[in-house]
Design an enzyme around this catalytic site. Structure first.
Site, short mmCIF file in Angstrom:
data_model
loop_
_atom_site.label_atom_id
_atom_site.label_comp_id
_atom_site.label_asym_id
_atom_site.label_seq_id
_atom_site.Cartn_x
_atom_site.Cartn_y
_atom_site.Cartn_z
N ASP A 225 -30.13 7.44 21.23
CA ASP A 225 -30.96 8.31 22.06
C ASP A 225 -32.01 9.08 21.25
OD1 ASP A 225 -31.73 9.75 24.37
OD2 ASP A 225 -30.28 11.34 23.93
N GLU A 469 -20.47 7.80 17.75
CA GLU A 469 -20.15 7.17 19.04
C GLU A 469 -20.23 5.65 19.02
OE1 GLU A 469 -22.36 8.94 22.22
OE2 GLU A 469 -21.42 10.90 21.94
N TYR A 522 -19.48 15.83 27.22
CA TYR A 522 -20.54 16.38 28.07
C TYR A 522 -20.01 16.66 29.47
CZ TYR A 522 -23.83 15.63 24.33
OH TYR A 522 -24.50 15.71 23.13
N GLU A 558 -20.35 17.59 19.43
CA GLU A 558 -21.51 17.71 20.34
C GLU A 558 -21.03 18.28 21.66
OE1 GLU A 558 -23.86 14.16 21.19
OE2 GLU A 558 -23.83 13.57 19.09
C1 GCB Z 1 -24.65 11.81 22.67
C2 GCB Z 1 -25.30 11.23 21.47
C3 GCB Z 1 -26.65 11.84 21.19
C4 GCB Z 1 -27.42 12.00 22.51
C5 GCB Z 1 -26.65 12.94 23.40
C6 GCB Z 1 -27.34 13.10 24.77
O1 GCB Z 1 -23.48 11.71 22.87
O2 GCB Z 1 -24.50 11.30 20.33
O3 GCB Z 1 -27.35 11.00 20.31
O4 GCB Z 1 -28.73 12.45 22.31
O5 GCB Z 1 -25.37 12.43 23.62
O6 GCB Z 1 -28.05 14.08 24.96
O7 GCB Z 1 -27.18 12.21 25.59
#
Ligand code: GCB
Length: 666
Positions: A225, A469, A522, A558
């Site tokens: 990403d 990931e 997330y 994260e």
């Molecule tokens: C993740 C990734 C990261 C992305 C982020 C997102 O899990 O490790 O590279 O930018 O999520 O914002 O989707």
């Protein structure tokens, strides 16, 4: 708990176009043939420094540039553009170095270009480098260039290198020393095409349905990403050494409060008959220990330890290790000197703690990207300094180099300011089964070797991250990560190793081999979007499941939410600044409970907004930054700042000192 595969990390971007600007299969074959030929070389990769025996010439500034828009992207090789000045091969433009080339012009074809681009610079070398009977060695070094590089000097190929983000160099003495006074022409061909075996991986997909796509249309698919910026991203330098020279130095440290041991190993190239002497100086210039020979131990009484930012009134303390080599060559005395900054510190991991110098360390920090307007991933000093000032303003004590090694200049500042680093290699987006095969694994092992060779002496680096990931729930991930992590530990037994997972704890085949569990989640963003109320339960379950399974400390590597700066909503709705703040606060209340047990860190995603490929979930890039791409704070930055300073004040025995820093920094 794994996140849905899908839009945010599965990207398809239209490539450099089609028709005359297309990219034909033969050229991809050429790249595939080349890939794998440039394996990690032996020997050291010491950062080039000026010393009494070494000179340095920086080659930053404007280079000539030409993207190969020929139908097969192969005109440069067919016509041998490296044989003559680039301007004689066709139209060239000026291109800044270091910088990504993508955002420099107004041409969308260059922004999304895939294939070979050519850079060239002519330099005059000082006569003294060329006139001393070959006792001076001249080296051309690239801090990094993305992705595959071939370099010629005066039409002679001198080096090939696979992979962005890491340095490579070539001894060009024999080419330049024959012709003093003649400009030295450096030509670089760079290809940004990614394959299932590159790091990061990618794939080119030809769209053959003639009813939907023009002839030769293709896209480059990537499963990570961030925008695949390309170009010469870091400084290019010429430097000299004597023909017998210090090639590498490895330092490890051990200490108690009253005495420290600095173990060293020095390798010399060019002769077997040499002597080595070493002195360790403190910051006042006083010699505190001396040694000789290629390997040994220096004893330092009452050492000044290297401490992280906010853990000591004088963080980032480094001694200077002066290494002096002397050799007799043809009756003449050759001397080489190199000075390495050395921080004395220890790192240990228990089942619930991360210890630096025997004291519990809690990572309160960020994930970053090398990313900015216009320059893309090019090293830019004003941006670097602004970022370090923001980190310290925030009270952040650490970051992860998501998702690739950062510039050596950035790492130097981490060492100097005491910012703790989880050093990640470019193993991001490893999702395809073919990316777990032997060819990919071999390359991954080589990349870890290059990364450790570069960063092994840095006190700020406390852990290696071999990937972000990956599809670690796939069965081949077991052998892949077992081998990769064992290799990393064999290369550097002094640091813990991890990789960052978003797989379910019960399905992850790589987790058994890591020292610290790093998990991304997330909740209430990609899962249960809009439902902040689910965070406490889901996050608590996540931590408890991982801990019960592995009894290893956990970092929330994260978490975060996008917010469009200036977008407000109360009650909080997704993409507003209020939602980002509220989401962070929900996470924080769980962190506060679990950090009393085994959670050893929290790293926000992300420090600043950054560019990605275009997609329906991206608004001019990823907006999960707590700062905008221009480094202005969003509301969430103030929430995090309150929190980080509070944690630092609570956990430090130096509270009055930190408080006064805090006032100063406010
Ligand atoms: C993740 C990734 C990261 C992305 C982020 C997102 O899990 O490790 O590279 O930018 O999520 O914002 O989707």
């Amino acid at each position: 708990m794994g996140r849905d595969p899908g839009p945010p990390t599965t990207k398809m971007v239209a490539g450099a176009g089609f028709g005359s600007a297309g990219f034909c299969r033969p050229l991809l074959l050429l790249l595939l043939l080349l890939l794998g030929r440039a394996a990690a070389r032996g020997g050291g990769m010491l950062y080039p420094r000026e010393t009494p025996s070494r000179e340095l010439k920086e080659l930053g500034g404007l280079w000539s540039f030409r993207a190969d828009f020929s139908p097969g992207r192969d005109a440069g090789f067919v016509q041998r553009w490296y044989r003559r000045p680039l301007r004689q091969t066709g139209p060239v433009i000026d291109m800044p170095v270091p910088a990504s080339f993508n955002d420099i012009t107004q041409d969308p074809n260059l922004e999304n270009y895939i294939g070979w681009v050519w850079y060239e610079k002519e330099v005059l070398l000082p006569l003294r480098w060329l006139q001393d009977n070959f006792s001076t060695r001249v080296v051309l070094r690239f801090g990094s260039a993305h992705y595959y590089s071939i370099v010629w000097v005066n039409g002679v190929q001198v080096v090939e290198h696979e992979g962005g983000h890491l340095p490579f160099e070539a001894d060009i003495s024999s080419i330049v020393q024959g012709s003093p006074g003649v400009p030295c022409r450096i030509t670089v061909a760079l290809n940004n095409t990614l394959t299932p075996h590159t790091l990061p991986p990618g794939s080119i997909q030809y769209m053959d349905d003639k009813t939907r796509y023009p002839k030769n249309y293709f896209v480059q698919n990537i499963r990570f990403d961030f925008f695949n910026y390309a170009g010469i991203h870091r400084p290019v330098v010429l430097y000299t050494t004597p023909s017998v020279y210090i090639d590498d130095i490895t330092v490890t440290t051990a200490s108690s409060e009253s005495v420290a041991m600095v173990q060293y190993q020095v390798s010399v190239v060019g002769s077997t008959l040499y002597s080595l002497s070493l002195s360790l100086r403190d910051q006042e210039g006083k010699v505190v220990a001396t040694g000789d020979g290629a390997a040994g131990e220096l004893k330092v009484l009452n050492p000044n330890l290297w401490w992280p930012y906010l853990m000591h009134e004088n963080p980032g303390y480094r001694y200077s290790l002066e290494v002096k080599m002397q050799a007799q060559v043809n009756g003449a005395l050759l001397e080489d000197l190199y000075t390495l900054p050395v921080g004395i510190r220890t790192v240990h991991v228990t089942s619930t703690q991360f210890l630096i110098n025997g004291r519990p360390f809690y990572f309160h920090g960020v994930n970053k990207h090398e990313d900015a307007d216009i320059r893309g991933k090019g090293l830019d000093w004003p941006l670097v300094m602004k970022d370090f000032n923001l980190l310290r303003w925030l009270g952040a004590n650490s970051f992860r180099t998501s998702h690739y090694p950062y510039a050596e200049e950035i790492m130097d500042l981490c060492d100097a300011y005491g910012i703790v680093v989880i050093d990640e290699c470019p193993g991001v987006g490893i999702k395809m089964v073919e990316s777990f095969g032997n060819k990919s694994l071999q390359h991954h092992l080589d990349v870890m070797e290059e990364l450790i060779r570069r960063d092994k002496n840095r006190p700020s680096v406390v852990m290696w991250s071999v990937a972000n990931e990956p599809a670690s729930e796939l069965p081949p991930a077991a052998h892949y990560f077992k081998t990769l992590i064992a290799h990393t530990k064999a290369l550097d037994p002094s640091r813990p190793v991890t990789f960052v997972t978003d797989a379910n704890y019960a399905l992850d085949h790589g987790a058994p081999y890591v020292d610290v569990i790093c998990v991304n989640s997330y909740f209430s963003w990609y899962h249960d979007p809009g439902h902040l109320e689910v965070i406490p339960l889901q996050l608590t379950t996540q931590f408890e499941s991982w801990y019960k399974t592995y009894q290893k400390p956990i970092i929330q590597s994260e978490y975060g939410a996008d917010s469009v700066p200036g977008l407000h909503s109360d009650p909080p709705l997704m993409f507003s600044e209020e939602y980002q703040k509220a989401l962070l606060s929900e996470y924080h209340s769980v962190f506060d409970k679990k950090r009393k047990e085994y959670v050893i860190g929290e790293l926000i995603w992300n420090f600043a907004d950054f560019m990605t490929n275009q997609g329906t979930t991206r608004v001019l890039g990823n907006k999960k930054g707590i700062f905008t791409r221009q480094r202005q704070p969003k509301s969430a930055a103030f929430v995090l700042r309150e929190r980080y300073w509070k944690i630092a004040n609570e956990s430090s025995c130096l509270t009055p000192i930190i408080k006064s820093h805090n006032l100063f920094l406010k």
